[in-house]
Design a protein around this motif. Structure first.
Motif, short mmCIF file in Angstrom:
data_model
loop_
_atom_site.label_atom_id
_atom_site.label_comp_id
_atom_site.label_asym_id
_atom_site.label_seq_id
_atom_site.Cartn_x
_atom_site.Cartn_y
_atom_site.Cartn_z
N SER A 100 -7.34 18.11 -21.32
CA SER A 100 -6.81 17.72 -22.63
C SER A 100 -5.29 17.64 -22.57
CB SER A 100 -7.30 18.69 -23.72
OG SER A 100 -6.98 20.00 -23.37
N ALA A 101 -4.64 18.56 -21.83
CA ALA A 101 -3.18 18.48 -21.72
C ALA A 101 -2.78 17.20 -21.01
CB ALA A 101 -2.66 19.69 -20.96
N PHE A 104 -3.23 14.41 -23.46
CA PHE A 104 -2.16 14.43 -24.47
C PHE A 104 -0.88 13.87 -23.87
CE2 PHE A 104 -4.26 18.24 -26.70
CZ PHE A 104 -4.99 17.38 -27.49
N ALA A 105 -0.57 14.25 -22.63
CA ALA A 105 0.70 13.84 -22.03
C ALA A 105 0.67 12.37 -21.62
CB ALA A 105 1.00 14.73 -20.82
N ASN A 107 -1.72 9.77 -22.56
CA ASN A 107 -2.11 8.75 -23.52
C ASN A 107 -1.35 8.87 -24.83
OD1 ASN A 107 -3.91 8.85 -21.44
ND2 ASN A 107 -5.64 8.21 -22.67
N LEU A 108 -0.98 10.07 -25.23
CA LEU A 108 -0.28 10.23 -26.50
C LEU A 108 1.21 10.47 -26.29
CD1 LEU A 108 -2.87 12.57 -28.26
CD2 LEU A 108 -2.68 10.10 -28.41
N PHE A 110 2.78 13.17 -25.39
CA PHE A 110 3.32 14.47 -25.74
C PHE A 110 4.17 15.00 -24.59
CE2 PHE A 110 -0.08 16.15 -28.92
CZ PHE A 110 0.13 15.02 -29.69
N ALA A 115 2.21 19.64 -25.42
CA ALA A 115 0.86 19.51 -24.86
C ALA A 115 0.27 20.89 -24.54
CB ALA A 115 0.90 18.65 -23.60
N ALA A 118 -1.03 22.60 -27.76
CA ALA A 118 -2.09 21.77 -28.34
C ALA A 118 -3.36 21.87 -27.50
CB ALA A 118 -1.62 20.32 -28.43
N ALA A 119 -3.19 21.75 -26.19
CA ALA A 119 -4.37 21.83 -25.32
C ALA A 119 -4.99 23.21 -25.36
CB ALA A 119 -3.98 21.48 -23.88
N PHE A 122 -6.98 23.48 -28.50
CA PHE A 122 -8.19 22.67 -28.39
C PHE A 122 -9.23 23.40 -27.54
CE2 PHE A 122 -10.63 19.33 -26.21
CZ PHE A 122 -11.24 18.80 -27.33
#
Lengths: 371, 393
Positions: A100-101, A104-105, A107-108, A110, A115, A118-119, A122
């Protein structure tokens, strides 16, 4: 238990002293000094700014690895050691954090610093999801639920989420930066991983001294009695799952950004089992257990077995056992030695190294009187 | 609102289950409808046949669990080890008297001293031991191709029993009285050790075990084909090896179940699992019962390993395969022997169906059985045939 035993003449005179982790001035100096020394380590290598060759460069990677794994095993310690819920899916939660990190880094967009939490959050939520069966089952049934997590999560990451995770192929992870600083070099990443690891160890230790932590321990020791005392067993179990997965997620994020590439093979069932082994060798239910276990197993698997024992035995054994293929001996030595050491540990010290350490500390504090 | 939820809890849960089941059906029916019927029948048949061996694996795990309350994670490695021992005796033209004698001696000594070394001093036991040693050695050392089945079967039984007894003696027994957690981890350590041993002796293997070669001499076609292109739109193929592995697995399953029914070992095991000290007070020899349980589990693992090796091949995949028996065990119910059979068959079926419906994703081995496991744990933790328990928080 050792908390109550102090050298003669040391008394608590206020509440602050009573709740502090380091009871004496010597303890405080020792703890802070060790932490500073730990921070100095990368400066003293060949590639450090001082250019002195006091510490081999290979130690940096090893220490970072140990720091990351300590976080993961501390998470497992919260769930298994303190709350008594065996988890066979810890590596899968680590994979959730790592992937997920990375997503996040990549595609989004972050930055690492966003990240990471957030990760971690999650992953904690995913941990909650797989903690739900603990509403109805416990003990080995629950271990089975986490075993299911260990298979279902990597499958989801590998097949349905292929566009995001690159499936079975490695996934590139961007390098963490802070303004002009780049943490590409492992010595730089050291300053993220090690302080974070120390912080999370302290946090876990303090959580265990709060109401929540005591509730965890009471659930482990006797869940019926805990419920009778008014502890909401299910809610606290879910909290333990959340915390445990949170720690695993942080460890996963750090692993992803440390290696700069991810592949699902790293997060196999074998790693989950290795975590459990580390926890038991170190001592489940002791705050320092993960550190002992991870350091011991990593030194054993990364350094002692491949660099010391295998060259030593690899020369002798083929001559002793001429009827066995030489290549077989070399490849078999690592699982054989690891299994053997694990068996010996379980028989001789089923409560782990940390338990021995506590006994040693007490003996040291009350010296020269043995009772 | 809350009182409404409380009073109608049972109906609401049932309604929720029915809803979920309906949604699942709505999702699956189009996928199933898109398949040709022949493929569906093929998967069903293969799934059931594969499930026979799972039932045998599940039985081994259930026995250990019954006797000591431990989940045996080394079962898959015990399977592989037993299968490889069988292979070694089977493929060699002959076994040296020395090797056969050493194996027989070790096993006999371990078996006779499971309650303590003193039993060797009794003349009757010693006599039985010597006789067993001679018989086993001779049977294992018989030269020539025509004895290879006898040699391999006796060798695998001896090796399997030795492994089971050694595991119990050297790793499980010292942990009696320690936390159960340590014992579970011990089975993981045993798995690692057996991994090392198999790699040491046989290397990284991928051996098709030709145990069912005699099937060809019976005049059966290999594989059995049923041409149904007109009615079902395809050919149904049943691999003869798989069929015989299934039949033999069922036979072994029935044999072990009868053994438990008509001896009091099974009852003693349950007593020991319930309370070790109480069992001891009633005159049961806890050590002996634990040792017997491990020996039987190792025998079951060896049988399953040989059959699985004959149906597919002996490879390092086998330990992963044995993990699939855990969903089978829980689905059937932890205490139930019928449950092990039904659970094994259902898991085999689910696996093949998942492979058919979601091709190319390993859904059968990696996902579907564990999804079933999760559903069982949430909906019915006792399994289909398990005992209802009070302690379940």
């Amino acid at each position: 238990m050792s908390a109550n035993i102090r050298p003669a003449g040391v008394f608590d005179v206020n509440y602050g002293q009573d709740i502090s982790l380091n009871r004496t001035r010597g303890d405080r100096w020792l703890a802070n000094g060790l932490f500073l020394l730990l921070l100095l380590v990368p400066l003293l290598t060949v590639e450090g700014p001082l250019g002195v060759n006091l510490i081999p460069q290979s130690w940096i990677g090893l220490i970072v690895r140990i720091a990351i794994y300590v976080i993961a095993v501390q998470g497992l310690n919260i769930l298994t050691g303190y709350t008594g819920q065996i988890s066979l899916g810890h590596a899968a939660f680590m994979a959730v954090g790592a992937y997920s990190a990375a997503i996040f880094a990549r595609n989004l967009g972050f930055p690492f610093w966003v990240a990471l939490p957030a990760a971690a959050l999650f992953t904690g939520l995913v941990g909650l999801l797989f903690g739900l069966p603990s509403l109805r089952v416990k003990g080995f049934y629950l271990a089975m639920a986490t075993l299911a997590a260990q298979f279902i999560i990597p499958w989801l990451l590998r097949y349905p989420l292929t566009p995001l995770t690159n499936g079975s192929r490695p996934l590139e992870v961007p390098i963490p930066t802070l303004g002009p600083l780049s943490f590409a070099h492992e010595s730089a990443f050291y300053y993220i991983a090690v302080p974070l690891s120390v912080f999370l160890m302290l946090a876990a230790r303090n959580i265990m001294r709060t109401r929540t932590g005591r509730a965890f321990i009471s659930i482990r020791d006797n869940d019926l009695a805990a419920e009778l005392l008014g502890i909401n067993v299910f809610a606290y179990k879910l909290q333990a799952f959340f915390l445990s997965a949170l720690y695993a997620g942080i460890a996963g994020v750090l692993l992803a950004f440390n290696d700069n590439s991810l592949s699902l093979d790293k997060f196999s069932l074998g790693l989950s089992i290795e975590f459990l082994a580390m926890l038991v060798i170190g001592g489940a239910g002791f705050p320092l257990g993960p550190l002992f276990g991870v350091a011991f197993v990593n030194l054993l698997n990364q350094e002692i077995i491949p660099n010391r024992l295998i060259p030593a035995l690899g020369g002798v054994l083929p001559q002793l056992l001429p009827f066995i293929d030489r290549i077989n001996i070399i490849s078999a030595l690592s699982p054989l030695l690891f299994g053997f050491i694990l068996v010996v540990f379980l028989i001789l010290a089923p409560r782990g190294l940390a338990h021995r350490w506590e006994i040693f500390k007490i003996a040291w504090k009350i010296r020269p009187y043995s009772h | 609102m809350t009182t409404f939820l409380e009073t109608n809890k049972r109906y609401l849960t049932t309604a929720a289950y029915i809803l979920v089941a309906l949604l699942l059906l709505l999702w699956l029916v189009p996928i199933i409808g898109g398949q040709r019927p022949a493929r569906l029948i093929q998967s069903t048949v293969t799934g059931l046949l594969v499930g026979g061996v799972y039932a045998l694996i599940a039985l081994g795990i259930v026995i250990i669990n019954k006797a000591s309350g431990v989940f045996n994670f080394a079962h898959g490695w015990m399977m592989l080890f037993g299968g490889l021992v069988f292979y070694s005796f089977f493929s060699a033209a002959g076994v040296s008297l020395l090797a056969a004698g050493a194996l027989a001696l070790l096993t006999v000594i371990m078996a006779l001293t499971m309650a303590g070394w003193r039993s060797l001093l009794q003349p009757r036991t010693a006599l039985i031991g010597v006789a067993a040693f001679i018989v086993l050695t001779v049977l294992m050392a018989l030269p020539g191709r025509e004895w290879q089945y006898m040699r391999a079967i006796i060798g695998a039984i001896t090796g399997g029993v030795l492994v089971g007894l050694a595991i119990e003696r050297f790793t499980i027994r010292p942990l009696i009285g320690q936390p159960l957690f340590a014992m579970v981890l011990m089975t993981l350590a045993i798995a690692e050790l057996l991994n090392g041993v198999t790699q040491l002796v046989w290397g990284s293997v991928e051996i098709p075990l030709q145990v069912f070669a005699w099937v060809g001499q019976l005049g059966l076609p290999q594989p059995i084909r049923y041409d149904a292109r007109d009615t079902l739109g395809g050919i149904i193929i049943i691999r003869t090896e798989l069929l015989f592995a299934f039949l033999l697995a069922l036979l072994a399953f029935v044999a072990f179940v009868l053994f438990f029914r008509y001896t009091n070992v099974g009852l003693a095991m349950r007593g020991v699992a319930e309370d070790q000290r109480l069992a001891q007070a009633l005159g049961m020899r806890v050590r002996v019962i634990l040792a017997v349980a491990w020996a039987i589990a190792a025998l079951l693992a060896t049988t399953a390993g040989v059959l699985q090796g004959g149906a597919t091949s002996l490879s390092l995949n086998m330990p992963l395969l044995a993990l699939l028996a855990f969903p089978a065990v829980l689905l059937g119910g932890l205490e139930s022997i019928t449950g092990a059979l039904v659970g094994g068959l259902i898991i085999g079926l689910v696996q093949e169906w998942a492979n058919l419906l979601f091709p190319g994703t390993q859904a059968g081995t990696e996902l579907a059985p564990y999804l079933v496991l999760m559903v069982v744990l949430i909906v019915r933790p006792d399994g289909l045939f398990g005992q209802k328990r009070i302690e379940r928080i």
